[in-house]
Design a protein around this motif. Structure first.
Motif, short mmCIF file in Angstrom:
data_model
loop_
_atom_site.label_atom_id
_atom_site.label_comp_id
_atom_site.label_asym_id
_atom_site.label_seq_id
_atom_site.Cartn_x
_atom_site.Cartn_y
_atom_site.Cartn_z
N TRP A 109 0.91 -1.53 -0.45
CA TRP A 109 -0.13 -0.43 -0.26
C TRP A 109 0.38 1.06 0.61
N CYS A 110 0.69 2.45 -1.15
CA CYS A 110 1.28 3.56 -1.37
C CYS A 110 0.63 4.52 -0.71
N PRO A 111 0.34 5.23 0.18
CA PRO A 111 -0.63 6.29 0.53
C PRO A 111 -0.43 6.88 -0.13
N PRO A 112 -1.48 7.86 -0.39
CA PRO A 112 -1.54 9.48 -1.29
C PRO A 112 -0.16 9.39 -1.35
N GLY A 113 0.60 10.72 -2.53
CA GLY A 113 1.37 11.67 -2.19
C GLY A 113 2.68 10.93 -2.13
N VAL A 114 2.78 9.52 -1.76
CA VAL A 114 4.62 9.41 -1.53
C VAL A 114 5.08 8.87 -2.78
N LYS A 115 6.21 9.80 -2.32
CA LYS A 115 6.84 9.25 -3.67
C LYS A 115 7.57 8.25 -4.05
N HIS A 116 7.46 7.43 -4.68
CA HIS A 116 8.13 6.05 -4.95
C HIS A 116 8.09 5.42 -6.06
N TRP A 117 8.88 4.31 -6.03
CA TRP A 117 9.34 3.28 -7.36
C TRP A 117 8.78 2.09 -7.12
N HIS A 118 9.04 1.37 -7.83
CA HIS A 118 8.92 -0.22 -7.38
C HIS A 118 9.51 -0.56 -9.33
N GLY A 119 9.73 -2.61 -8.95
CA GLY A 119 10.05 -2.93 -10.31
C GLY A 119 10.80 -3.91 -9.48
N ALA A 120 11.27 -5.18 -10.73
CA ALA A 120 12.21 -6.12 -10.72
C ALA A 120 13.32 -5.88 -10.42
#
Length: 156
Positions: A109-120
């Motif tokens: 869960w990534c909350p609103p407005g939270v800067k993030h990335w995802h991948g392999a």
């Protein structure tokens, strides 16, 4: 972790015409997939739309497969994002925090407005279902690429 209230969900559905409609099965492969564009992804990311933002829902979802070394750019979601990992192993990172391993069955869960990335990871592919709520016609704000240094190569 996301928790849904059955009472709230039932009330929300009852306030719409959902109960007056028939079920619909959207067959796998109905929506054409595409490679993630270079201005939003590094490496090979294949995106398959799963469902669109259509009344009465205000969410959309897609199945995303990242090959080893591939990742999204930094981004935020105005109303948050849920990732359900279905295959492989990957990384997810919130700005200013350590990256975390995500594996099949994990829910992020990534909350609103939270800067993030995802991948392999650097050595494994990962597939997840990404679900985002649409707010004011938008579901994501894309930012700069995750550098090789930020991506790293060590499994946490």
């Amino acid at each position: 972790m996301i928790r849904f209230s059955a009472i709230a969900l039932t009330a929300a559905l009852a306030s719409t015409s959902v109960f007056a409609q028939s079920m619909e099965v959207i067959k796998n492969g109905t929506h054409d997939g595409f490679m993630g564009p270079d201005d939003k992804f590094t490496g090979s990311a294949y995106i398959e739309p799963v469902f669109a933002n259509e009344d009465p829902f205000v969410v959309n979802g897609g199945k995303v497969t990242f090959l080893p070394g591939a990742r999204s750019h930094w981004h935020t979601h105005p109303a948050g994002q849920v990732l359900v990992v279905t295959d492989g192993a990957g990384w997810v990172q919130e700005e200013g925090q350590e990256k975390q391993l995500m594996e099949p069955g994990d829910v992020v869960w990534c909350p609103p407005g939270v800067k993030h990335w995802h991948g392999a990871t650097d050595t494994t592919a990962v597939t997840h279902i990404a679900i985002q709520q649409v707010e004011n016609g938008e579901n994501v704000t894309w930012m700069e690429a995750v550098t090789d240094e930020q991506f790293g190569g060590e499994t946490p």
